[in-house]
Structure formats: C-alpha cells, structure tokens
Scaffold this active site. Structure first.
Site, short mmCIF file in Angstrom:
data_model
loop_
_atom_site.label_atom_id
_atom_site.label_comp_id
_atom_site.label_asym_id
_atom_site.label_seq_id
_atom_site.Cartn_x
_atom_site.Cartn_y
_atom_site.Cartn_z
N GLU A 22 -13.15 -32.49 3.14
CA GLU A 22 -13.06 -31.05 2.93
C GLU A 22 -13.62 -30.60 1.58
OE1 GLU A 22 -9.29 -28.57 3.08
OE2 GLU A 22 -9.13 -29.93 4.81
N VAL A 23 -13.29 -31.40 0.55
CA VAL A 23 -13.77 -31.04 -0.79
C VAL A 23 -15.29 -31.13 -0.84
CG1 VAL A 23 -13.57 -31.55 -3.25
CG2 VAL A 23 -11.63 -31.96 -1.74
N PRO A 43 -19.17 -42.93 4.48
CA PRO A 43 -18.95 -43.71 5.70
C PRO A 43 -18.41 -42.83 6.83
CG PRO A 43 -17.82 -44.69 3.81
CD PRO A 43 -18.31 -43.36 3.37
N PRO A 227 -1.40 10.27 -3.53
CA PRO A 227 -0.21 11.11 -3.53
C PRO A 227 0.61 11.08 -4.82
CG PRO A 227 0.15 9.13 -2.24
CD PRO A 227 -1.26 9.07 -2.72
N ASP A 250 -6.32 19.59 -10.98
CA ASP A 250 -5.33 20.63 -10.73
C ASP A 250 -3.92 20.06 -10.80
OD1 ASP A 250 -5.20 19.42 -8.20
OD2 ASP A 250 -6.83 20.71 -7.51
N LYS A 272 -3.85 26.04 -9.86
CA LYS A 272 -3.67 26.24 -8.43
C LYS A 272 -2.26 25.86 -7.96
CE LYS A 272 -7.18 25.65 -5.60
NZ LYS A 272 -7.38 25.24 -4.46
N ALA A 334 -1.26 12.74 1.43
CA ALA A 334 0.20 12.77 1.31
C ALA A 334 0.86 12.25 2.58
CB ALA A 334 0.67 14.18 1.00
N MET A 385 2.75 21.72 2.30
CA MET A 385 3.02 23.02 1.66
C MET A 385 4.06 23.82 2.44
SD MET A 385 -0.91 23.98 0.63
CE MET A 385 -1.70 23.26 2.05
N GLY A 414 6.79 12.18 -2.97
CA GLY A 414 6.73 10.86 -2.34
C GLY A 414 5.82 9.90 -3.08
#
Ligand code: SAH
Length: 475
Positions: A22-23, A43, A227, A250, A272, A334, A385, A414
């Site tokens: 594997e290595v 081998p 959020p 805002d 706002k 949100a 809202m 939240g």
C-alpha cells in the site's frame, strides 16, 4: 534548515520503487503525478499496482531487489516492510549517489518527501524534516482550505502571459508591480469565479494600457454573510472580505462577521432596519456604482443569502446597467441556518414534502402575500420578517385552512449565541412570543416538522455564554 527544498523534473525519467504494498502504491502514485517512468521491484504486488502493471503504466519486476536495478534510476524510494531490504537499497543508492527515500526511516534517506498541495502549476510542499509528519499534514490540511482550487488556472493564465509581460516591462520592479496588481485584483477574482475569458480580456487590456500604474478596474462582490455565526461563512466570502477596499453593509451583518473584513478597509453602514432606512435602496445601488468607478473593490455584504429577500437582484441590475464587473457569493440563508441550529428539519419524509419561504413583511398592517396557496398540510412554511405581523400571520394561516393546532416555532437570532427558540401552535405562538420578549431578527417556521425540535435540538447557546464569541446582531 536540515534539508534543501527543490522541485525535481522527473518527467519521462526512470524512477524506482522497491516494494509492492500500500505504501509503495502511494509513492508510485506521487511519482506518476509528476509524470515519471516508474519501475517497481518486489516479490509480490498488491492489486492496484498489478492493475497498473497489466495496463503497462508501470514496469514491474517480480523479484527481490538487487543493486543493478539502480543503474538507470534517477531516484529510488524504498517502501518495503523489511528494514534490512530498505537498508540495502539505501546503502546501494548512496554508493551510486542516487537520491534515496526510505519510508519512515529518516536516517536512511538522502531526500525526504513533503506533504503536497497540488494546484499545478502552483505546488506547495511542506516538510517537518521528518520530525513530525503529522504536523506537516495538519498544516497542509489548513492550507488546502485557504488556497482556492482555481489557483492552478490562475497560475496557467499568468504563465501564458509571462513572456509578453517580460517584454513589455524591462525593469523587473515594474514587472512585479504589474503582476501584483493582476494577481490580487479583479483579474484574479474573475479566474477564481470561473470567468476565464473575461479574465484573459482584462489582462490583455491592462497590458495594453502600456503602463504599470494604471488604476485597476473596480468591481463589486455581492456576498452573503450567512445567518450570523461567523463559522457559517463560505471560504470565498472570507477571501473576498479580506481583499475588499470598502465594505458596504447593513444591520443584519453581525459585528463578529464584519470584524473578519480587512482591517484597513473602509466600512460604510447603509442600515435598512424596519421603518428606519438609513439609506434608500436606489442610493445604495448608486453608491456601489460610484465606488466601483473609483477603481475600488467593493464588498457588498448582506445577511444570509443575497438572493433571498436580500434585494441583491436589484443591486446587480444597476451594476450590470453601468458595465461594472461583479460576482455573487451565496450565503447560508436564514431558513436553512436557523432550522439546522434549532433542530427543525425543513423537510421530512413523514411530515413535509415541500417547503416555502415567504416574507411576512406587512404593508399597512395587512398581510401582503397570498397565504391561500401555501397553507397546506405536508408543507413547511418559513416566514422571514414576520415578528411584527405574527398574530395576523397565524390567524390568516388558520383562515386559509390550517388547523390552529399546527405546530409553529419562532427563532430569535438563530445560529448565534443569542439564539432563542419558542415553540407552540398557530394558536399559542403569538402570545408565547410576547412573553419571551423576542428581539429581531426572528424567523417563523410553521408545520409538523416543528414537533421534531424537542427530539433534535442540539445547539444549546447558554453553554456558550461567557465565551469570547458574541455575535450580537444590531437590532
Ligand atoms: N437575505 C437574508 C434575509 C434578509 S430579510 C437571508 O437569506 O437570510 C431579513 C430577515 O431574515 C429577518 O427579518 C429574519 O426573518 C431573517 N433572519 C436573518 N438572520 C436571522 C437569524 N440569525 N435568525 C433569525 N432570523 C433571521
């Protein structure tokens, strides 16, 4: 420094790997990534390497290592689990002055292999000199998140223009200034946003401007800040925040998020809040155009997602009309952020097969949306809202057919450490919300899925009190 870092050209050159497990497979993979001709001596061979050998993509000798295999090799990696074989490879290679790497045995190595971040042609290599490979890997993981995957394409673009730019600017200092502007400015951002053709055109234009000090073209990044919890920003949002010359934001953007913008960036608050418009929408649109025309990189930072009740569409319409380049970066809206942190799945096989997002903003005290179409069982309704209109909204939903025992929740701020979740029914929620003295922003979720909150709530912000993280929202 114990090792001299270099990048070696092994393209089409013979490289030897001793070992077939594997290595060895990982090492073969790395050598092949750099387009080497790989020979494996062992081998035995694992399935992956056998497949490569069968396809002729590596040369394979099923035998024990003998020094003669090194005759052709430019470098050798010993990756067997037999220390004596590894030592033999090392000694033979050192005798022939061939660079040798022995896996997990720094004392037997004449070169070591770094942790690599591949954004070819950009390649970052990190090494701990064999002292702490895990530390190097940790660092690599952190850098991986910081270096956009498109950096390779940016490197390619720069490479394609390198000679032209060199001819154009005789003095190296001028060249450097030019490249700094290109690679930190709008051209780079266009590549990272996938607008390669525009980027190429902009680079050509910058070069034609005949001088290294023409101001870069300004542009606008319309970015969703999520959020409220800074952890929920996207990588792209964060990167642009750290580049912008000016940030236009805002009230929904939490201070903890704003703090992540570049320290010396100018900040413009355009307000706002409900009934308290610091700046009218048209003026915001105009402001963005004006700042970009001054050559600035403008970050228009919005709460949540810019295209969900964010008026993002209007802002970029004005930019498009004025020929200002822009890009839009989505944010966690949100509904999904708040629902996740409140443990209320918005859809669920048993309770809701659809989900709608509506605004509960009241004009003259009346509900300005048609609730008849959305008041349905098996559908989750998310109302943005809606705090002020909560009593009316609940009544209207009942009037349009929902039972007044339909579960409903209202969530304050939240995802932040000020999150508060109040659950009830369409009948009880308005009263409970008053008792809880909720503060905006709040989100209302209506539907059977709300029942799951009791079981699935996982975020308990009171645990976070007293920590330094306070995402206080400007309300
Ligand atoms: N573009 C934003 C929405 C802007 S409208 C987005 O995609 O999320 C503003 C409304 O979003 C607020 O009145 C509130 O209903 C909701 N909101 C935004 N952040 C919130 C949060 N952290 N908690 C609860 N509601 C939130």
């Amino acid at each position: 420094m114990d090792f001299f870092p270099v990048f070696l050209d092994i393209k089409n050159k013979p490289c030897l790997v001793v070992g077939g497990g594997e290595v060895a497979t990982r090492k073969v993979g790395m050598l092949r990534q750099a387009q080497a001709n790989v020979t494996v001596v062992s081998p035995e061979l694992c399935a992956t390497l056998q497949e490569l050998a069968d396809k002729g993509q590596i040369e394979f000798h099923r035998t024990r290592f003998i020094p003669e295999f090194l005759d052709e090799a430019l470098l050798v990696i010993a990756a067997t689990d037999d220390r004596s074989v590894n030592a033999e490879v090392s000694a033979a290679a050192k005798e022939r002055r061939i660079p040798v790497n022995v896996v997990d045995s720094p004392d037997l190595c004449s070169f070591i292999m770094p942790s690599v971040i591949d954004r070819s042609p950009i390649v970052v290599a990190i090494s701990s000199g064999g002292a702490a490979p895990v530390l190097a890997r940790n660092l690599r993981a952190r850098l991986e998140t910081l270096i956009p995957t498109a950096y390779g394409r940016l490197g390619q673009l720069a490479g394609a223009f390198r000679e032209q730019v060199k001819k154009h600017f005789i003095r190296p200092a001028d060249r450097r200034i030019f490249w700094e502007k290109i690679l930190q400015g709008p051209v780079a951002e266009m590549v990272l946003a996938g607008q390669d053709t525009d980027a190429k055109a902009a680079l050509e234009q910058a070069l034609q401007a005949e001088s290294g000090d023409t101001p870069p073209r300004g542009e606008v990044y319309l970015v969703g800040g999520g959020p409220g919890n800074p952890d929920l920003l996207t990588f792209r949002a964060l990167r642009l925040m750290q580049q912008a010359d000016v940030v236009v934001h805002d009230h929904l953007v939490a201070p903890a998020i704003l703090e992540l913008a570049r320290r010396d960036a100018e900040r413009i608050y355009v307000g706002k809040e409900r009934n308290n418009h610091t700046m009218r929408q048209e003026n915001i649109n105009e402001l963005l155009v004006k700042l970009a025309k001054e050559g600035k990189r403008v970050l228009r930072l919005k709460g949540g997602d810019p295209f969900i009740f964010g008026r993002g569409g209007e802002e970029i319409e004005t930019l498009a009309a004025n020929g200002i380049p822009f890009q839009v970066v989505p944010g966690i809206t949100a509904a999904s952020g708040v629902a996740s942190y409140a443990g209320i799945p918005l859809t669920h096989r048993d309770y809701a097969q659809s989900c709608v997002f509506v605004t509960g903003h009241l004009k003259d005290g009346s509900v300005n949306i048609d609730l008849s179409g959305i008041a349905k069982t098996n559908q989750t309704i998310v109302i943005y809202m809606g705090l002020l209109g909560l009593p009316t909204l609940c009544q209207e939903l009942v009037k349009h057919g929902l039972s007044n025992s339909t579960p409903a929740a209202i969530v304050q701020q939240g995802t932040t450490y000020r999150q508060k979740v109040v659950t009830g029914t369409l009948e009880t929620l308005p009263g409970l919300a008053v008792d809880a003295q909720l503060k905006p922003p709040t989100l209302i979720i209506v539907g059977e899925v709300v029942k799951l909150h009791d079981k699935l709530a996982w975020f308990h912000p009171e645990l976070g009190e007293g920590t330094s993280f306070t995402a206080s929202l400007n309300d």
